[in-house]
Design an enzyme around this catalytic site. Structure first.
Site, mmCIF file in Angstrom:
data_model
loop_
_atom_site.group_PDB
_atom_site.id
_atom_site.type_symbol
_atom_site.label_atom_id
_atom_site.label_comp_id
_atom_site.label_asym_id
_atom_site.label_seq_id
_atom_site.Cartn_x
_atom_site.Cartn_y
_atom_site.Cartn_z
ATOM 1 N N LEU A 126 0.822 -1.206 0.000
ATOM 2 C CA LEU A 126 0.000 0.000 0.000
ATOM 3 C C LEU A 126 0.857 1.257 0.000
ATOM 4 O O LEU A 126 0.398 2.333 -0.337
ATOM 5 C CB LEU A 126 -0.905 0.011 1.234
ATOM 6 C CG LEU A 126 -1.939 -1.107 1.318
ATOM 7 C CD1 LEU A 126 -2.588 -1.132 2.687
ATOM 8 C CD2 LEU A 126 -2.995 -0.937 0.242
ATOM 9 N N GLY A 164 8.069 1.723 8.179
ATOM 10 C CA GLY A 164 8.157 0.510 7.405
ATOM 11 C C GLY A 164 7.165 0.492 6.262
ATOM 12 O O GLY A 164 6.396 1.429 6.074
ATOM 13 N N ASP A 219 4.780 13.516 12.706
ATOM 14 C CA ASP A 219 4.908 13.302 11.264
ATOM 15 C C ASP A 219 3.559 13.477 10.565
ATOM 16 O O ASP A 219 3.156 12.635 9.769
ATOM 17 C CB ASP A 219 5.503 11.916 11.005
ATOM 18 C CG ASP A 219 6.130 11.803 9.622
ATOM 19 O OD1 ASP A 219 6.323 12.861 8.978
ATOM 20 O OD2 ASP A 219 6.420 10.680 9.179
#
Ligand SMILES: *[C@@H]1O[C@H](CO)[C@@H](O)[C@H](O)[C@H]1NC(C)=O
Ligand SMILES: *[C@@H]1O[C@H](CO)[C@@H](O)[C@H](O)[C@H]1NC(C)=O
Ligand SMILES: *[C@@H]1O[C@H](CO)[C@@H](O)[C@H](O)[C@H]1NC(C)=O
Ligand SMILES: *[C@@H]1O[C@H](CO)[C@@H](O)[C@H](O)[C@H]1NC(C)=O
Ligand SMILES: *[C@@H]1O[C@H](CO)[C@@H](O)[C@H](O)[C@H]1NC(C)=O
Ligand SMILES: *[C@@H]1O[C@H](CO)[C@@H](O)[C@H](O)[C@H]1NC(C)=O
Ligand SMILES: *[C@@H]1O[C@H](CO)[C@@H](O)[C@H](O)[C@H]1NC(C)=O
Length: 638
Positions: free
Chosen positions: A318, A324, A437
């Site tokens: 995706l 990761g 983030d």
């Protein structure tokens, strides 16, 4: 028992292939200059820009040079030692980049790590080979090197070889006495010419041989690095070592198989043990931890997730986030999930990691992606999240065709929902979480385009060494709050800043350039918006797709809130609960925003005002005036 041991060994071997744990590289030496810059604010911004420019090249070719700013210029030079893999180089650079700013406001500083070098200066030092700060570090130990001749021969050999190498790098070993090998390595910065490299390495060799009989010596010079040691330091098991993806895929496949076998083996062994003795005492705690974890409803079996994702088939990928790559998976019961393979192995701290996961899994809000659990017993660590069918906001917002799916109402709901989710993370949840983030790709959308914030919480766990954080940092420069980039100052207001950038992207439908060069030149979205704000022509920047869907007043309010959130000074940015309130209230007098950071105001008239810096970092009413005719000083008291 013996076959089981073999299996375990096999599994461990594949673990080291798949996910080498990456401890932070050791810092050998930091040299902060003693001269201080006269204009720290401008210097800081140029510093950040230079570090970002170096990042762009060091990760590709192991070396990066940079210059930023026309005044208060910052030169930068970064060099990885050639024996590092690309990944290790990136990590080493990230670590140096986090540590070097501690030297600011010094004008010239350098740092040597076990694997890389980074320096910034107000002068062009890219061809400097040696200087008075060159030094060597000797490690004392019980092992002694008795043969000086062999060592000097080895150093001369690596020096000659490095001079003849396109990377200015060489490594070799020699036997100093029966059973004792010494390893030597030389590296010049690639910006030197051959004669500079020779001068530097010859000086280094001379100095470092003064370390004898110590078993390890390093010369840390302005233009090169030379080391000898009885440790094979440059033969570190290449973690990925530029390994081809097919090798990696093989390793993963082996990992899956090995783990499946081991799990079966362990299961059989465990059942036997249980049968033999119910209350058998355990020698070490680790089995205990894994067992108690695997009983938890948060624990997923590695092989189940392997299967759910078709062995992490690229077709199901995706995307990838800060921690990761993410794959879509279908569990045996038909549930769709998103499985994240962590870059960083957590095996050393399985229990801590699991605690973190169970803590985060309790943080639940309609605008937060739900963490369902994890797998920690396999060769790599996995996280399992709920799957959201509309992927992420960036896929729509920055795609001229798919963008039409985001009408005004949906965009407003995304803006509001994200604010609510963040407000919850910052204040309402039991564990106070700073996301760190926030960006379009971290806002996932469900089937009705409702926003859910992804990837929260883990930064808490990983932040112990900031390395990993700053690796991500480099990728999302456009969203980072200035105080966080430069000084690592982290408060919720860093999220507010990123959120502000995001809001401005949503309303304009444009991506904030995260290339430093463009933002320094004043071409970034934020500077464009600021320019139109001061000229009172903001409405021209509204995404054309939204025309006719909202009133001008509604649109301007969103711009306004975005600008308030993206102000330079953290204390002026509103808290997220306040932002949600502003968004929902029908009429509210909003304070005037001050200028956002990273805006380089060009032009002689600005510079001639003397005290007005070429950018505004922490807000002061003075430079607010210089660009904004409206009085901003009344805001300062808030
Ligand atoms: C990076 O390398 C490319 C190609 O060598 C070069 O054109 C570019 O200027 C370099 N950028 C930096 C910041 O060093
Ligand atoms: C730095 O100095 C070197 C050699 O003197 C020169 O080639 C290089 O262009 C200079 N770099 C900058 C950015 O001025
Ligand atoms: C190599 O660089 C040094 C330092 O910039 C310079 O003084 C020297 O002339 C250069 N040598 C050659 C051969 O280019
Ligand atoms: C270094 O080690 C030697 C032998 O182990 C010892 O005699 C000496 O005092 C040590 N020197 C320092 C500076 O620790
Ligand atoms: C240095 O290189 C020469 C030629 O390759 C070799 O014969 C010699 O053994 C090397 N010396 C050491 C100490 O490695
Ligand atoms: C330098 O390298 C070339 C090939 O890369 C080799 O032919 C040559 O012998 C080397 N010279 C020395 C002095 O090592
Ligand atoms: C390094 O070598 C130079 C001369 O080659 C000498 O002047 C200096 O003192 C040495 N420094 C150290 C730290 O050994």
């Amino acid at each position: 028992m013996a076959p089981l041991l073999l299996l375990l060994l096999f599994a461990t071997a594949s673990i080291s292939l798949v996910g080498a744990d990456n401890p932070s590289p050791e810092i050998f030496l930091t040299l902060c200059g003693t001269t201080k810059t006269s204009n720290p604010q401008a210097f800081d911004i140029n510093f950040v820009n230079s570090m970002e420019l170096i990042y762009q090249n060091i990760t590709v070719r192991g070396h990066g040079l940079a210059v930023s700013g026309t005044s208060d210029t910052v030169f930068g030079i970064g060099q990885c030692f050639h024996y590092l893999s690309a990944v290790d180089c990136q990590l080493c650079y990230a670590e140096s980049r986090v540590k070097l700013p501690h030297c600011l406001p010094a004008t010239d500083s350098r740092i040597y790590l076990d694997g890389c070098f980074l320096r910034y200066s107000d002068r062009n030092v890219s061809t400097q080979a040696t200087d008075s700060k060159d030094t060597s570090i000797c490690r004392n130990s019980s092992v002694m090197i008795s043969s000086k001749a062999t060592l000097t021969g080895l150093l001369a050999n690596v020096t000659a070889a490095a001079l003849n190498d396109s990377q200015y790098y060489a490594a070799a070993s020699a036997d100093v006495s029966p059973g004792l090998t010494v390893y030597g390595m030389a590296q010049c910065w690639k910006s030197l010419n051959v004669s500079g490299c020779r001068d530097c390495l010859e000086k280094a060799a001379m100095n470092v041989s003064g370390c004898l009989p110590a078993s390890d010596g390093k010369a840390l010079n302005a233009g090169c690095y030379l080391r000898y040691s009885t440790d094979p330091f440059y033969l570190t098991p290449a973690s990925g070592g530029g390994g081809s993806s097919s090798r990696k895929a093989l390793a993963v496949a082996l990992g899956c198989v090995a783990v499946a076998v081991v799990v079966i083996g362990v299961a059989i062994w465990w059942m036997r043990r249980r049968a033999a003795n119910e209350s058998c005492d355990e020698e070490d705690g680790s089995g205990e931890i894994i067992r108690s974890i695997s009983k938890s409803h948060l624990s997923f079996k590695y092989e189940v997730l392997c299967k759910a994702t078709d062995d992490f088939n690229q077709m199901h990928k995706l995307g990838h986030g800060g921690y990761g790559s993410v794959y879509k998976g279908v569990l045996p019961d038909g549930r769709e999930v998103a499985v994240k393979r962590l870059f960083f192995n957590t095996r050393q701290w399985v229990d801590q990691f699991f605690n973190e996961v169970s803590l985060i899994s309790q943080v639940q809000h309609k605008n937060l992606v739900k963490l369902l659990g994890c797998s920690v017993e396999g060769p790599e660590s996995l996280l399992v999240y709920e799957y959201l069918c509309n992927t992420s906001l960036d896929k729509f917002l920055f795609d001229s065709f798919k963008k039409t799916a985001l009408d005004w109402e949906r965009r407003f709901d995304i803006i509001l929902g994200t604010a609510e989710g963040l407000a919850y993370l910052h204040t309402a949840s039991e564990v106070r979480i700073i996301h760190r983030d926030i960006k379009a790709s971290n806002i996932l959308l469900d089937e009705r385009f409702r926003p859910k914030i992804a990837d929260f919480g883990l930064a808490r766990y990983f932040s112990e060494d900031q390395t990993h954080l700053s690796t991500g940092l480099a990728g999302t420069f456009g969203y980072m709050a200035p105080e966080y980039i430069v000084h690592g100052q982290l408060t919720e207001k860093a999220d507010t800043y990123s959120y502000g950038v995001l809001v401005l992207e949503i309303i304009t439908g444009k991506k904030n350039q995260n290339s430093v060069a463009t933002s320094a030149e004043g071409h970034s979205l934020i500077s464009l918006i600021w320019k139109h704000f001061t000229e009172k022509t903001l409405i021209e920047l509204l995404d054309p797709h939204l025309l006719g869907q909202c009133s001008e007043e509604q649109a301007l309010k969103i711009f306004h809130i975005g600008l308030l959130c993206a102000q330079s000074s953290p204390s002026l940015r509103p808290p997220m609960w306040k932002v949600a309130e502003m968004l929902m209230s029908k009429s509210q007098d909003l304070p005037l925003p001050t200028q956002p950071p990273f805006i380089n105001i060009k032009g002689a008239d600005v510079r001639s005002e003397g005290s007005v810096t070429s950018y505004k970092y922490s807000s002061s009413s003075k430079s607010g005036h210089s660009v904004n005719p409206m009085s901003v000083s009344t805001l300062q008291g808030r």
